[in-house]
Design a protein around this motif. Structure first.
Motif, PDB file in Angstrom:
ATOM      1  N   ALA A  32       0.763  -1.164   0.145  1.00 28.48           N
ATOM      2  CA  ALA A  32      -0.102  -0.033   0.113  1.00 28.48           C
ATOM      3  C   ALA A  32       0.780   1.231   0.291  1.00 28.48           C
ATOM      4  N   ASN A  33       1.974   1.157   0.788  1.00 26.51           N
ATOM      5  CA  ASN A  33       2.901   2.518   0.868  1.00 26.51           C
ATOM      6  C   ASN A  33       3.457   2.553  -0.486  1.00 26.51           C
ATOM      7  N   ARG A  34       3.731   1.785  -1.219  1.00 36.14           N
ATOM      8  CA  ARG A  34       4.588   1.759  -2.375  1.00 36.14           C
ATOM      9  C   ARG A  34       3.938   2.260  -3.466  1.00 36.14           C
ATOM     10  N   LEU A  35       2.463   1.781  -3.290  1.00 35.79           N
ATOM     11  CA  LEU A  35       1.552   2.140  -4.429  1.00 35.79           C
ATOM     12  C   LEU A  35       0.519   3.589  -4.084  1.00 35.79           C
ATOM     13  N   GLN A  36       0.776   4.110  -2.824  1.00 36.75           N
ATOM     14  CA  GLN A  36       0.131   5.155  -2.267  1.00 36.75           C
ATOM     15  C   GLN A  36      -1.372   4.760  -2.118  1.00 36.75           C
ATOM     16  N   PHE A  37      -1.586   3.492  -1.852  1.00 31.01           N
ATOM     17  CA  PHE A  37      -3.063   2.895  -1.831  1.00 31.01           C
ATOM     18  C   PHE A  37      -3.287   2.980  -0.459  1.00 31.01           C
ATOM     19  N   ILE A  38      -4.672   2.583  -0.081  1.00 32.22           N
ATOM     20  CA  ILE A  38      -5.109   2.701   1.558  1.00 32.22           C
ATOM     21  C   ILE A  38      -4.957   1.214   1.808  1.00 32.22           C
ATOM     22  N   TYR A  39      -4.500   1.112   3.054  1.00 30.99           N
ATOM     23  CA  TYR A  39      -4.253  -0.255   3.561  1.00 30.99           C
ATOM     24  C   TYR A  39      -5.540  -0.644   4.477  1.00 30.99           C
ATOM     25  N   LYS A  78      -7.801   4.095  11.078  1.00 25.29           N
ATOM     26  CA  LYS A  78      -7.303   5.329  10.423  1.00 25.29           C
ATOM     27  C   LYS A  78      -5.764   5.088  10.195  1.00 25.29           C
ATOM     28  N   PRO A  79      -5.429   5.543   9.180  1.00 26.02           N
ATOM     29  CA  PRO A  79      -3.988   5.370   8.688  1.00 26.02           C
ATOM     30  C   PRO A  79      -2.883   5.842   9.963  1.00 26.02           C
ATOM     31  N   HIS A  80      -1.866   5.253  10.296  1.00 22.17           N
ATOM     32  CA  HIS A  80      -1.078   5.627  11.341  1.00 22.17           C
ATOM     33  C   HIS A  80       0.536   5.265  10.732  1.00 22.17           C
ATOM     34  N   GLU A  81       1.475   5.788  11.545  1.00 18.14           N
ATOM     35  CA  GLU A  81       2.917   5.492  10.906  1.00 18.14           C
ATOM     36  C   GLU A  81       3.053   4.096  11.074  1.00 18.14           C
ATOM     37  N   GLN A  82       2.787   3.393  12.091  1.00 22.13           N
ATOM     38  CA  GLN A  82       3.228   1.769  12.282  1.00 22.13           C
ATOM     39  C   GLN A  82       1.804   0.960  11.631  1.00 22.13           C
ATOM     40  N   GLY A  83       1.104   1.553  10.641  1.00 22.12           N
ATOM     41  CA  GLY A  83       0.177   0.758  10.090  1.00 22.12           C
ATOM     42  C   GLY A  83      -1.072   1.285  10.307  1.00 22.12           C
ATOM     43  N   GLN A  84      -1.777   1.093  11.234  1.00 21.20           N
ATOM     44  CA  GLN A  84      -3.356   1.433  11.407  1.00 21.20           C
ATOM     45  C   GLN A  84      -3.701   1.456  12.594  1.00 21.20           C
ATOM     46  N   MET A  85      -4.575   2.430  12.819  1.00 22.52           N
ATOM     47  CA  MET A  85      -5.146   2.699  14.300  1.00 22.52           C
ATOM     48  C   MET A  85      -6.547   2.028  14.154  1.00 22.52           C
ATOM     49  N   VAL A  86      -6.965   1.442  15.168  1.00 15.45           N
ATOM     50  CA  VAL A  86      -8.270   0.796  15.336  1.00 15.45           C
ATOM     51  C   VAL A  86      -9.291   1.542  16.357  1.00 15.45           C
ATOM     52  N   LEU A  87     -10.242   2.145  16.148  1.00 13.14           N
ATOM     53  CA  LEU A  87     -11.238   2.872  17.037  1.00 13.14           C
ATOM     54  C   LEU A  87     -12.401   2.044  17.296  1.00 13.14           C
ATOM     55  N   ASN A  89     -16.004   2.571  18.960  1.00 10.05           N
ATOM     56  CA  ASN A  89     -16.771   3.678  19.693  1.00 10.05           C
ATOM     57  C   ASN A  89     -15.945   5.046  19.935  1.00 10.05           C
ATOM     58  N   GLY A  90     -15.209   5.231  18.965  1.00  9.25           N
ATOM     59  CA  GLY A  90     -14.346   6.481  19.118  1.00  9.25           C
ATOM     60  C   GLY A  90     -12.857   6.043  20.293  1.00  9.25           C
ATOM     61  N   GLU A  91     -12.950   5.165  20.612  1.00 14.51           N
ATOM     62  CA  GLU A  91     -11.633   5.037  21.616  1.00 14.51           C
ATOM     63  C   GLU A  91     -10.493   4.266  20.745  1.00 14.51           C
ATOM     64  N   ASP A  92      -9.521   4.264  21.049  1.00 14.82           N
ATOM     65  CA  ASP A  92      -8.116   3.712  20.336  1.00 14.82           C
ATOM     66  C   ASP A  92      -8.121   2.292  20.967  1.00 14.82           C
ATOM     67  N   VAL A  93      -7.991   1.437  20.483  1.00 16.34           N
ATOM     68  CA  VAL A  93      -8.170   0.296  20.890  1.00 16.34           C
ATOM     69  C   VAL A  93      -7.000  -0.847  20.622  1.00 16.34           C
ATOM     70  N   THR A  94      -5.985   0.016  19.630  1.00 11.31           N
ATOM     71  CA  THR A  94      -5.054  -0.770  18.721  1.00 11.31           C
ATOM     72  C   THR A  94      -4.007  -1.480  19.898  1.00 11.31           C
ATOM     73  N   PRO A  95      -3.497  -0.809  20.977  1.00 10.38           N
ATOM     74  CA  PRO A  95      -2.622  -1.293  21.609  1.00 10.38           C
ATOM     75  C   PRO A  95      -3.160  -2.949  22.313  1.00 10.38           C
ATOM     76  N   PHE A  96      -4.560  -3.186  22.247  1.00 11.87           N
ATOM     77  CA  PHE A  96      -5.233  -4.444  22.991  1.00 11.87           C
ATOM     78  C   PHE A  96      -5.386  -5.413  22.022  1.00 11.87           C
ATOM     79  N   ILE A  97      -5.431  -5.024  20.610  1.00 12.86           N
ATOM     80  CA  ILE A  97      -6.162  -6.188  19.890  1.00 12.86           C
ATOM     81  C   ILE A  97      -5.191  -7.426  19.511  1.00 12.86           C
ATOM     82  N   ARG A  98      -4.072  -7.139  19.703  1.00  7.65           N
ATOM     83  CA  ARG A  98      -2.916  -8.141  19.462  1.00  7.65           C
ATOM     84  C   ARG A  98      -2.591  -9.192  20.546  1.00  7.65           C
ATOM     85  N   SER A  99      -3.238  -9.046  21.705  1.00  2.20           N
ATOM     86  CA  SER A  99      -2.823  -9.582  22.867  1.00  2.20           C
ATOM     87  C   SER A  99      -3.208 -11.336  22.624  1.00  2.20           C
TER      88      SER A  99
END
Ligand code: DC
Length: 226
Positions: A32-39, A78-87, A89-99
């Motif tokens: 996605a980065n190389r093609l400037q696509f949305i991941y 949401k796009p983010h430097e390290q990939g993608q943020m997942v919200l 109900n508006g809350e950022d849950v990215t740190p928890f979803i790979r446990s």
């Protein structure tokens, strides 16, 4: 070689499917980065729902309750430097979803038909404008059956467990346990009735067991050119 996406973006979606730990998300993000696509990481969406349900104490054994709760739940990527943020109900849950806890439970929630219907619809909306690289299990078969490029990435269970092990070193989990978890997750993903993991007939199969990430990315980019 393709490094700029301008000519591709408005006419191509790329579907990347495959089993757990095959390296799909890293590769999809780089393509996605190389093609400037949305991941779009669809596994993160199933993980976010799982995290939310576990947090609310709603078991996958109660699908009606899961659906009821899911109805009023919003999921945003949401796009983010390290990939993608997942919200959720508006809350950022990215740190928890790979446990480990979420990883162990996610297949059980991903089997719930109504939940898949909701997430698939959301994913299809995200890809309407083209220029999307989407990874998951059912993208080439169900979510985007008309995707212009379809890749099915695999690697042996042993190799996938080793890759996860190197990522999770600090979580105190053994390589043997990871191998068992991955084999079990493969089974659940392949055997479920709704949208099981399978290779689309027109997908290109990439066995990455003996490939490094850059080789995989370059291979996919070369398929986009043809
Ligand atoms: O790719 P991942 O490991 O983050 O995916 C997490 C789980 O979500 C995986 O066990 C299968 C499920 N999943 C799915 O059923 N359909 C998708 N399109 C993506 C993931």
């Amino acid at each position: 070689m393709v490094t700029q996406g301008t000519g591709y973006r408005d006419r191509m979606n790329i579907a990347i499917d495959g089993p757990a730990g095959a390296g799909k998300s890293t590769v999809a993000r780089m393509v996605a980065n190389r093609l400037q696509f949305i991941y779009v990481d669809t596994g993160a969406m199933y993980r976010a729902v799982t995290w939310y349900m576990l947090n609310q104490g709603v078991s996958s054994e109660s699908p009606e309750l899961v659906l009821q709760l899911a109805q009023n739940m919003t999921i945003e990527l949401k796009p983010h430097e390290q990939g993608q943020m997942v919200l959720v109900n508006g809350e950022d849950v990215t740190p928890f979803i790979r446990s480990h806890q979420v990883s162990a439970a996610v297949s059980q929630y991903a089997r719930i038909e109504g939940l898949r219907t909701k997430l698939v619809r959301l994913q299809q909306e995200m890809a309407l404008g083209k220029g999307v690289v989407m990874d998951g299990r059912d993208i080439g078969t169900t979510v985007l059956p008309d995707a212009e490029v379809k890749i099915f990435m695999t690697a042996t269970v042993k190799e996938r467990a080793l890759r996860r092990f190197n990522e999770l070193r600090d979580e105190g989990i053994t390589l043997e346990q990871l191998e068992r978890d991955i084999a079990q997750r493969d089974r659940l993903d392949q055997e479920r009735e709704v949208s099981p993991l399978r290779c689309a007939e027109d997908a290109i199969v990439l066995d990455t067991t003996h490939m490094d990430i850059n080789q995989v990315v370059d291979a996919i980019l070369s398929y986009c050119e043809t």
